[in-house]
Design a protein around this motif. Sequence first.
Motif, mmCIF file in Angstrom:
data_model
loop_
_atom_site.group_PDB
_atom_site.id
_atom_site.type_symbol
_atom_site.label_atom_id
_atom_site.label_comp_id
_atom_site.label_asym_id
_atom_site.label_seq_id
_atom_site.Cartn_x
_atom_site.Cartn_y
_atom_site.Cartn_z
ATOM 1 N N GLU A 1 0.651 -1.773 -0.052
ATOM 2 C CA GLU A 1 0.079 0.147 0.149
ATOM 3 C C GLU A 1 0.730 1.470 0.256
ATOM 4 O O GLU A 1 1.959 1.105 0.790
ATOM 5 C CB GLU A 1 -1.282 -0.182 0.939
ATOM 6 C CG GLU A 1 -1.529 1.358 1.423
ATOM 7 C CD GLU A 1 -2.594 0.892 2.737
ATOM 8 O OE1 GLU A 1 -4.252 2.373 2.650
ATOM 9 O OE2 GLU A 1 -2.560 0.161 3.284
ATOM 10 N N LYS A 2 0.622 2.334 -0.884
ATOM 11 C CA LYS A 2 1.085 3.850 -0.903
ATOM 12 C C LYS A 2 2.472 3.213 -1.506
ATOM 13 O O LYS A 2 3.925 4.068 -0.733
ATOM 14 C CB LYS A 2 1.958 4.934 0.310
ATOM 15 C CG LYS A 2 -0.222 4.947 0.542
ATOM 16 C CD LYS A 2 0.076 5.389 1.778
ATOM 17 C CE LYS A 2 -1.862 6.137 2.395
ATOM 18 N NZ LYS A 2 -2.008 6.936 3.192
ATOM 19 N N GLN B 1 6.711 10.595 -2.748
ATOM 20 C CA GLN B 1 5.188 12.075 -3.074
ATOM 21 C C GLN B 1 5.633 13.036 -4.343
ATOM 22 O O GLN B 1 4.971 13.789 -4.484
ATOM 23 C CB GLN B 1 6.021 12.283 -1.557
ATOM 24 C CG GLN B 1 5.281 11.066 -0.181
ATOM 25 C CD GLN B 1 5.004 11.871 1.079
ATOM 26 O OE1 GLN B 1 4.680 12.767 1.621
ATOM 27 N NE2 GLN B 1 4.958 10.684 1.785
ATOM 28 N N GLU C 1 4.646 12.260 -7.336
ATOM 29 C CA GLU C 1 2.880 11.998 -7.611
ATOM 30 C C GLU C 1 2.889 13.286 -7.545
ATOM 31 O O GLU C 1 1.596 13.891 -8.340
ATOM 32 C CB GLU C 1 2.776 11.439 -6.115
ATOM 33 C CG GLU C 1 3.241 9.705 -6.809
ATOM 34 C CD GLU C 1 2.093 9.771 -5.391
ATOM 35 O OE1 GLU C 1 1.718 8.459 -5.714
ATOM 36 O OE2 GLU C 1 1.875 9.935 -4.216
ATOM 37 N N LYS C 2 3.395 14.455 -6.800
ATOM 38 C CA LYS C 2 2.930 15.970 -7.156
ATOM 39 C C LYS C 2 3.279 16.970 -7.613
ATOM 40 O O LYS C 2 2.424 17.610 -8.864
ATOM 41 C CB LYS C 2 3.830 16.948 -5.921
ATOM 42 C CG LYS C 2 3.334 18.205 -5.393
ATOM 43 C CD LYS C 2 4.277 18.618 -3.910
ATOM 44 C CE LYS C 2 4.079 20.286 -4.078
ATOM 45 N NZ LYS C 2 4.606 20.848 -2.626
ATOM 46 N N LYS D 1 1.108 15.407 -10.746
ATOM 47 C CA LYS D 1 -0.365 15.323 -10.423
ATOM 48 C C LYS D 1 -0.943 14.309 -10.575
ATOM 49 O O LYS D 1 -2.086 14.060 -11.522
ATOM 50 C CB LYS D 1 -0.970 16.316 -11.356
ATOM 51 C CG LYS D 1 -0.005 17.521 -10.784
ATOM 52 C CD LYS D 1 -0.770 19.112 -12.139
ATOM 53 C CE LYS D 1 -0.636 20.131 -11.198
ATOM 54 N NZ LYS D 1 1.042 20.044 -11.297
ATOM 55 N N SER D 2 -0.236 12.607 -10.425
ATOM 56 C CA SER D 2 -1.018 11.894 -10.015
ATOM 57 C C SER D 2 -0.397 10.498 -9.586
ATOM 58 O O SER D 2 0.493 10.810 -9.120
ATOM 59 C CB SER D 2 -0.778 11.642 -12.138
ATOM 60 O OG SER D 2 -1.310 9.657 -11.976
ATOM 61 N N LYS D 3 -1.444 9.128 -8.666
ATOM 62 C CA LYS D 3 -0.896 8.372 -8.760
ATOM 63 C C LYS D 3 0.243 7.514 -9.074
ATOM 64 O O LYS D 3 0.200 7.290 -9.974
ATOM 65 C CB LYS D 3 -1.400 7.398 -7.931
ATOM 66 C CG LYS D 3 -2.404 9.270 -6.904
ATOM 67 C CD LYS D 3 -1.953 8.562 -5.366
ATOM 68 C CE LYS D 3 -2.353 9.395 -4.017
ATOM 69 N NZ LYS D 3 -2.035 9.526 -2.636
ATOM 70 N N ILE E 1 1.787 4.034 -10.086
ATOM 71 C CA ILE E 1 0.805 3.193 -10.300
ATOM 72 C C ILE E 1 2.165 1.510 -10.070
ATOM 73 O O ILE E 1 1.906 0.106 -9.457
ATOM 74 C CB ILE E 1 0.488 2.475 -10.692
ATOM 75 C CG1 ILE E 1 0.451 2.838 -12.738
ATOM 76 C CG2 ILE E 1 -1.179 2.812 -10.230
ATOM 77 C CD1 ILE E 1 -0.654 2.188 -13.667
ATOM 78 N N PHE F 1 2.516 5.817 -13.665
ATOM 79 C CA PHE F 1 1.077 6.740 -12.904
ATOM 80 C C PHE F 1 -0.143 6.355 -13.317
ATOM 81 O O PHE F 1 -0.577 6.411 -14.423
ATOM 82 C CB PHE F 1 1.208 8.361 -13.178
ATOM 83 C CG PHE F 1 2.697 8.991 -12.695
ATOM 84 C CD1 PHE F 1 2.635 9.269 -11.774
ATOM 85 C CD2 PHE F 1 3.731 8.826 -13.692
ATOM 86 C CE1 PHE F 1 3.757 9.802 -10.956
ATOM 87 C CE2 PHE F 1 4.924 9.477 -13.288
ATOM 88 C CZ PHE F 1 4.939 9.554 -12.038
ATOM 89 N N SER F 2 -1.120 6.540 -12.542
ATOM 90 C CA SER F 2 -2.545 5.856 -12.927
ATOM 91 C C SER F 2 -3.278 7.316 -14.337
ATOM 92 O O SER F 2 -4.071 6.686 -14.403
ATOM 93 C CB SER F 2 -3.021 6.659 -11.688
ATOM 94 O OG SER F 2 -3.248 7.705 -11.042
#
Length: 391
Positions: free
Chosen positions: A112-113, A203, A206-207, A210-212, A214, A235-236
């Motif tokens: 997770e994460k 982090q 992702e910032k 602008k996406s998670k 994966i 990224f997602s």
Amino acid sequence: MYNKINISNVKEECCGCLNCQYICPVSAVKLTIGGGYFYPEVTECIECGLCKKICPVINNTSEERNDVQESYISFISDVELRKKSTSGGIFYAVASNIIAKKGVVYGAIYGEKMKVCHFRADKIEQINYFRGSKYVQSDISKVLPLIIKDLNNGKIVLFSGTPCQVAAVKCLCKGKSNYENLITLEILCYGVPSPLIFDDHIQLIEKLYKSKVISYTFRDEREGWSQYYIHSAKFSNGVDIYNNNLLQGLEQLYRSHYNVRESCFECKFIGNKRCGDITVGDCWGINEIAPDMNADYGISLVLVNSNKGVEIWNELDSELEYRKVDLNTLKKFNGVLVSAPQKPDDYEEFWRYYKKNGYLKTLKCYSPYGGVYFKIMRKIRGIKRHIKRKC
């Protein structure tokens, strides 16, 4: 380290396996975090001594380790399986062999994460979760009770991890029922990177994008297998970034040995006596060792260290291409077999800077991601090191 139990130098010696927390009968072992690494701290010790009995550092004696019996260079014969592996695909061959025997496999995954942790697999499809090098110290604490439970139930158990993690699991399980069913595969390691730094890295990207995230790859081999460690992230939102200064900045922190646990600089788990039944790692110097072997899609060095290891290795004969190679030849081109990473002179200064300024500023100061600023700061650090050595 453990209050009334006389163990000192926790940061210089502790490998962070968390055996002590697991075994403590009164939950007296709490965890502190330094640089993103776990360290034990005892609150109300009852002096039972159990933590000492299962500490891999304390019990790291020659009698507890195996002499290398045979050494090879090898890769899995199936080209497609080999392409999906970081080097020669040997782990996949061993793991699938254990699954075929109705056994279970423990290895590192992204949880997770994007937290790196160990996971239990009992199906062949799950082995894919373990694929790909993850240059982050994995949390094995949650699988320790599962390993013991599987052994108690008569399962064949394969545990794969760094040499210190393998030593920890063996210390914990030794003397318990069906210990002979535990098979260990150690991955050659040149120091474990900080989970904190990786978390901050994820982090940040992702910032910026602008996406998670994966998926994250430390060894992206889309341009072939080589000694260059190229990072990539997906990224997602469908974005795929590859081999840019931001990603390679993380690699620079590792290559400079700033992003390495302090105990790794005096690693107690290297040498001719190995912790695992089988040792696997990249084989560098293949053009000198065996120039006729095709290393385009990766090739591994393999040390078979115990009777258990020999038995497993012989069962894989039809699945692998391999050649026996003298151990000293492998050592000549693969220093990780004999030496630990060197601690930077400004290691403590790096971590003070990180704690004060955070990841982004540290990345700019200590990696090419900082551009001109990095070049200036590198020159200043070089001058400081020169003055320090002359004093």
